[in-house]
Structure formats: structure tokens, C-alpha cells
Design an enzyme around this catalytic site. Structure first.
Site, PDB file in Angstrom:
ATOM      1  N   GLU A 175      -4.632   2.348  -4.143  1.00  9.17           N
ATOM      2  CA  GLU A 175      -3.178   2.357  -4.085  1.00  9.17           C
ATOM      3  C   GLU A 175      -2.622   1.035  -3.572  1.00  9.17           C
ATOM      4  O   GLU A 175      -1.479   0.975  -3.127  1.00  9.17           O
ATOM      5  CB  GLU A 175      -2.692   3.517  -3.212  1.00  9.17           C
ATOM      6  CG  GLU A 175      -3.119   3.455  -1.756  1.00  9.17           C
ATOM      7  CD  GLU A 175      -4.452   4.155  -1.501  1.00  9.17           C
ATOM      8  OE1 GLU A 175      -4.676   4.586  -0.364  1.00  9.17           O
ATOM      9  OE2 GLU A 175      -5.268   4.261  -2.443  1.00  9.17           O
TER      10      GLU A 175
ATOM     11  N   ASP B 150       0.857  -1.187   0.000  1.00 10.29           N
ATOM     12  CA  ASP B 150       0.000   0.000   0.000  1.00 10.29           C
ATOM     13  C   ASP B 150       0.892   1.236   0.000  1.00 10.29           C
ATOM     14  O   ASP B 150       1.818   1.342   0.812  1.00 10.29           O
ATOM     15  CB  ASP B 150      -0.909  -0.003   1.229  1.00 10.29           C
ATOM     16  CG  ASP B 150      -1.894   1.150   1.210  1.00 10.29           C
ATOM     17  OD1 ASP B 150      -3.046   0.926   0.812  1.00 10.29           O
ATOM     18  OD2 ASP B 150      -1.512   2.273   1.594  1.00 10.29           O
ATOM     19  N   ILE B 151       0.643   2.177  -0.913  1.00  8.72           N
ATOM     20  CA  ILE B 151       1.433   3.412  -0.979  1.00  8.72           C
ATOM     21  C   ILE B 151       1.048   4.295   0.201  1.00  8.72           C
ATOM     22  O   ILE B 151      -0.128   4.595   0.419  1.00  8.72           O
ATOM     23  CB  ILE B 151       1.184   4.149  -2.305  1.00  8.72           C
ATOM     24  CG1 ILE B 151       1.549   3.256  -3.503  1.00  8.72           C
ATOM     25  CG2 ILE B 151       1.984   5.455  -2.360  1.00  8.72           C
ATOM     26  CD1 ILE B 151       1.226   3.864  -4.846  1.00  8.72           C
TER      27      ILE B 151
END
Length: 630
Positions: A540, A497-498
Site C-alpha cells: 500500500e 502509505d494507506i
């Protein structure tokens, strides 16, 4: 339909200015006063004159009005608002920043569409003529909006070889919106009712609307489509116009307009288009009469339009008149029969491409003849048109159930006969093409298979990052799970996950956010092993499936990937942006029932990594999560 704030835009949108903006704001008030609106409108002599002209248009009749107040009272506040809006945009956007956009051509087409909507409204009973004039004028305002908001990007799309047939697809692919979506959003933003906005949104493809046949939205969307086709005719090159006539005739017939009425209406509205064009300084071209264009269409196709026609009619006077029209005027090869039995014998002998048959005849009637022809393989290739005086829906339905392809009511209208034969020609050309070269069918099948593969690929691919999407990724995981079942090899997954992605979007814009997603996706691809599979789960989040990898190997891969992303920099107008990711790692364990259990374990580990401060990897072992440093 999307709202305006949900549509990605780079620049400003077209908007009303000055007097028009003031009128728009006044009309939004519950206590809007006609006298106040009239006072504001009178400060703009051009707008005042246009409102008077519209209020006194020949289509409405009644006592002429001389004051702006009376004109506004006659038109209604909603119509005045829409007209002021449309006229303001016409005045402002005769030119603009998009080099590939034909501003004059756009307004010429839009104005003719508005005039056509006004002219056809009374005939189809679709609504107030003035209101529909404004809606027709603004129906394609999304094209102007894209040229204004994306001037640099829109020009190449307009110049694309497939722009005429795939413009909406190209707009969605490159700009993430399209002109109809933007038109609907703008019209809604400007206060037009959804009962008109929805037909505008679907007017280029009425069949996709799903409106119930016979309903007002269904009539409106087809009316907008007819008006668009009339505008296409008026703005087409001279050599292209005649070929558009048959399609217009068929569209008009769907709305209950016979050929004569349609032609007369189009001739009249072209005159109105010329007058409005002079008033608004918009190009408008005088056209030949509709009848002349119809004759030109017939002459244009005279050499390749000829077909073998079997005419079956028991009345000798009618039969002779139709034979002369078919042979002398339309250039077809005609064989005549006076009854159904004679026609059946002649059909076997002459093998006609088209059969025009009366319904009510002694002996074998037209419907029985149709059924007899359809019983044979060669008879099923003929295009059969029933000639009947019947107009009842039940009888028409009976004819189609009996196998006819089309029907004409008596007395026969020649323009409608031409249109039916034009459709028949298209039908026979397809059949002849199949017979002439069956190899093309195999080619079509092969192309269809390729197209299906492309569609399948598109359905399994995330368009932004070009990675497999969630559906494809979960399919890959299911296959890897089954393989691990058979081989007893370890199986691990990484959920990435960004970090602070929403902040990137909010601070730097969605374009930078999209670039970030693409860059991270490329890093993941480069870091993956040959047998690893990756996908974008949504937003994301990304998933990497690592076959034959235990928890230690998967953690090493996660840390290597995390450090590579940490070194990544994204350029923006506000400077370079650093990116980090949080990663959850899980491996298949004995108590896990299925692949979803494995993903859920990695997801819990990812959540723990987020809570622990982000930019780190966390593993899940036997239901417990543990974070680094490692």
C-alpha cells in the site's frame, strides 16, 4: 505452486459430497479400515459398481473380484479415494451456473484423458494405472473450479478470440489465478501426492517443467500431455481430427511408442472411453480407427504436401519400395540415387527440399554426403533424414552432429515416415516463405520490437494500479537525482502509505482492497504536477518524486494530496469506507550521498507520521522528523 488459501476466489469450489466425502475423510486417517470403507461404498450402488469395474478392468488381468472389499483391496486406499472423488464430481457437475462453460464437453475430455492415462501407464512404466486414471480425470478440474467460483466473469474469457491459445494469461489477468494453478491447489487439498500434482501443473507445457530428461516426473508430464492430446483428438470436430495425427505420432515416439502400437492403444482406449461414458452418463463419441485417420490426414494434404525428395539408397529392393511409397502413397516427386557421389550431383541438378539417405553405403556414405551438402549455402536449406539400422545413442548423436535434421531406423515404419515428412514440410514452408517475401521478415522484426516494448512496459508497470512499479520509479528518481546534480535545483520526494489497509482487506475482502489501491493511485496521478513521477513501491506504499521542489513546496503538495484522499469514499457491501494516508516528505540535502538516502529519509518521516497517529504529513530535515498540524 500456490496453496488453495492463497488463491483469490469469489464463490464456492467443486467438492465431493455424500459417500465420496465420507470415504475421503476415512482415507485421511492413519488407521483407515478397508472393511469400513467398503461398508460406506456399498451404500452407493453406482460407486460400488464403478469400483468393481475398475478393479476388474481388462488391463489388470488376474482373477475377477466380486466384492467391494476385494475391489478396494486390489485398488488400494489412495486410488479408491481418488476415484470416489472424481466420480462424485462427475455426478454433481453435469451442469452449473457458468453459461459459457461446456460442462458435458469438459467431462467428455476429462474422462478420455483419464482413460488415456490408464492405457498409456503400462506402456511408459509411469505408475499405477488406476491412480493415473483418477489423476487424468481430475487434471483440468481447475477449469470447472473457475466456472463454479467465478461463473459470471469466466464466460467472457472462454468466449475470447484468443482463449484457445492464451486462456491461462486471460485467467491470470482477470481472475488472478488460472485453471492449472487451481487444479494443483485442489488436488493437493484433496490429498494427492505432489509427485503426481506437479506433472499435472505443467502438463499443458511440458518443456517449462524443468524436469530432468528420463526422470519419472519427466515421463509423467509428457504422458499427461500425450493423454491431453488424445482427449483433444477425441473431442475435436470431425474435420479437425486428421490434422492432429502427425503430432500424436511424434509425441508417442518420445515415449517409446511406435506408430502401430500407438494406433492400437488409442483404438482400444476409445472403446473404454465409450463404456465409461455410458456408465457415468458422459458424452463419448465413437472415432474412426487411428489408421483411417492417418490415411485421411495424408489425403487431406495430398495437393499441398508434395515435395521434391532425393532418395539415396544402395539396396535396389529397398530403394524401389521406398520410391513407390513416396510417389504413389504420399504423392511426392522423387529422384533416386544409388550412392553418395551420384546423390551429390543430382542434388545440385534437382535442388531437393528433402533428402532421405541411407547411412552405410560404399564410397561416399550418408554422413559424408550430409556434411558435403551442409558445406554449401543451398545445401543448408535441405531437410535431411538419415535412414539407419543403428539404435545406439552414440551413433545417433554422431548423425545429428554431422548435420542431419532427423533420423528413421530400419525397417522403415510408414506412419513414422509420414510424420518426419510432415515436419519437413513445415520446415520447407518457412524457408519458402522467407524467399517469397523478405518484406515479411522486416514486418516480423517490427512486430517483435513492438512486442519487446510492450514487455518492457509490462516489466516496469504495476498491473493492479497501472502505475510505474518500484523498479521504474527508482529509475525515474535516479534520473531526477542526476538532473538535480547538473542544475543545482531542489529535489523532494513524498512517501505515502494507506492507513489501516490490512484492516480493509480483512474486513471487506481483497476485491475492495484492490479497488482502494486503484482509487488512491488515480488520486495521486491527478494531484501530481506535469514533471512529477509517481510509482507503487509495493503493498500500500506509493512514491512521488517532485523535481524542482523544495521542502516547503513538497509539504504543500503532500497536504493537498492528503486532504483529497481523506475526502475519498470507497463503496463496499458493508457501506462506504473512508480512506486516509500518512505521508513522509524529504528533500535532497548536502550530506545525502545518493537517491537511496533521500528515499530512506522520506521513509523515516513516514514512520514518524504513522506513530504520531496517521492521516498526517511529516517532514525530514537534517536527520530529524517533524509532524504537523501545518
Amino acid at each position: 505452486m500456490k496453496k488453495l488459501d492463497q488463491i483469490p476466489l469469489d464463490g464456492e469450489l467443486p467438492s465431493p459430497k455424500g459417500v465420496a466425502l465420507a470415504i475421503l475423510e476415512l482415507c485421511r486417517k492413519d488407521d483407515a479400515d478397508i472393511n469400513e470403507i467398503a461398508r460406506i461404498a456399498q451404500t452407493d450402488p453406482a460407486l460400488a459398481g464403478r469400483l468393481l469395474r475398475q478393479a476388474n478392468s481388462a488391463a489388470r488381468g488376474g482373477r475377477p473380484v466380486a466384492s467391494v472389499t476385494d475391489a478396494i483391496a486390489r485398488l488400494g486406499l489412495g486410488t479408491v479415494r481418488n476415484l470416489a472423488l472424481g466420480f462424485s464430481l462427475v455426478d454433481q457437475y453435469h451442469a452449473g451456473p457458468c453459461p459459457g462453460f461446456d460442462y458435458d464437453g469438459f467431462w467428455s475430455h476429462s474422462l478420455l484423458m483419464g482413460v488415456a492415462m490408464q492405457a498409456f501407464s503400462g506402456l511408459a512404466g509411469a505408475g499405477a494405472a488406476d491412480e493415473l486414471f483418477a489423476c487424468g480425470l481430475l487434471a483440468r478440474v481447475g477449469c470447472l473450479a473457475l466456472a463454479t467460483a467465478h461463473p459470471t466473469e469466466y464466460s467472457p474469457l472462454l468466449a475470447h478470440p484468443d482463449a484457445a491459445t492464451r486462456l491461462r494469461e486471460l485467467e491470470q489477468e482477470y481472475l488472478h489465478t488460472d485453471h492449472l494453478e487451481l487444479s494443483a491447489a485442489l488436488l493437493t487439498e484433496w490429498g494427492l501426492p505432489s509427485a503426481l500434482v506437479e506433472p499435472v501443473y505443467y502438463h499443458e507445457d511440458p518443456e517449462s517443467s524443468g524436469f530432468s530428461a528420463g526422470s519419472r516426473p519427466h515421463r509423467l508430464v509428457n504422458l499427461f500431455y500425450l493423454a491431453k492430446c488424445v482427449a483433444d483428438l477425441g473431442t475435436a470436430q470431425e474435420h479437425e481430427r486428421a490434422g492432429q495425427i502427425p503430432g500424436l505420432l511424434l509425441l508417442g515416439s518420445k515415449l517409446g511408442l511406435d506408430a502401430e502400437e500407438l494406433g492400437r492403444t488409442i483404438d482400444d482406449l476409445v472403446k473404454s472411453w465409450l463404456a465409461w461414458g455410458e456408465l457415468l452418463k458422459v458424452p463419448a463419441t465413437a472415432l474412426p480407427s487411428f489408421a483411417h485417420l492417418s490415411e485421411a490426414n495424408t489425403a487431406r494434404h495430398a495437393s499441398d504436401y508434395a515435395m521434391r525428395v532425393l532418395l539415396v539408397e544402395d539396396d535396389p529392393t529397398t530403394r524401389r519400395a521406398l520410391q513407390l511409397a513416396l510417389e504413389k502413397t504420399l504423392g511426392h516427386q522423387v529422384t533416386c540415387a544409388s550412392n553418395g557421389h551420384e546423390a551429390l550431383a543430382l542434388a545440385l541438378e534437382t535442388m531437393p527440399q528433402v533428402v532421405l539417405t541411407d547411412w552405410h553405403m560404399p564410397g561416399l556414405n550418408g554422413l559424408e554426403l550430409c556434411r558435403a551438402l551442409r558445406a554449401s549455402e543451398w545445401g543448408r536449406t535441405m531437410y535431411i533424414v538419415m535412414l539407419t539400422a543403428a539404435k545406439e545413442d552414440e551413433e545417433v548423436l554422431e548423425a545429428f552432429n554431422g548435420g542431419v535434421d532427423d533420423y528413421l531406423t530400419k525397417p522403415i515404419d510408414m506412419l513414422m515416415l509420414r510424420a518426419r515428412l510432415f515436419a519437413a514440410r513445415h520446415y520447407t514452408e518457412v524457408l519458402e516463405g522467407w524467399e517469397r517475401d523478405r518484406a515479411k521478415l522486416k514486418q516480423f522484426a517490427a512486430e517483435l520490437a513492438i512486442s519487446n516494448r510492450r514487455l518492457t512496459h509490462a516489466a516496469m508497470t504495476d498491473l493492479l494500479t497501472n502505475l510505474p512499479n518500484r523498479r521504474s520509479g527508482m529509475n525515474s528518481l535516479a534520473r531526477a537525482w542526476s538532473a538535480a546534480d547538473r542544475s543545482s535545483e531542489p529535489l523532494s520526494v513524498l512517501m505515502l502509505d494507506i492507513d489501516h489497509f490490512k484492516s480493509i482487506n480483512d474486513t471487506h475482502g481483497h476485491a475492495v482492497g484492490d479497488t482502494t489501491l486503484r482509487k488512491v493511485a488515480q488520486v495521486i496521478q491527478r494531484s501530481a504536477r506535469k514533471n512529477d513521477s509517481i510509482c507503487r513501491m509495493g503493498g500500500e506504499e506509493f512514491l512521488m518524486v517532485c523535481q524542482n521542489a523544495d521542502i516547503k513546496s513538497a509539504l504543500l503538495a503532500a497536504e493537498r494530496l492528503r486532504r483529497v484522499v481523506e475526502a475519498l469514499r470507497i463503496d463496499s457491501e458493508k457501506g462506504s469506507i473512508g480512506i486516509t494516508v500518512s505521508i513522509g516528505v524529504a528533500t535532497r540535502e548536502a550530506q545525502m550521498e545518493d537517491a537511496d538516502s533521500l528515499v530512506n529519509a522520506a521513509d523515516r518521516a513516514l514512520y514518524t507520521a504513522k506513530r504520531a497517529g496517521r492521516n498526517r504529513s511529516c517532514i525530514s530535515i537534517q536527520g530529524k522528523q517533524r509532524c504537523g498540524p501545518w
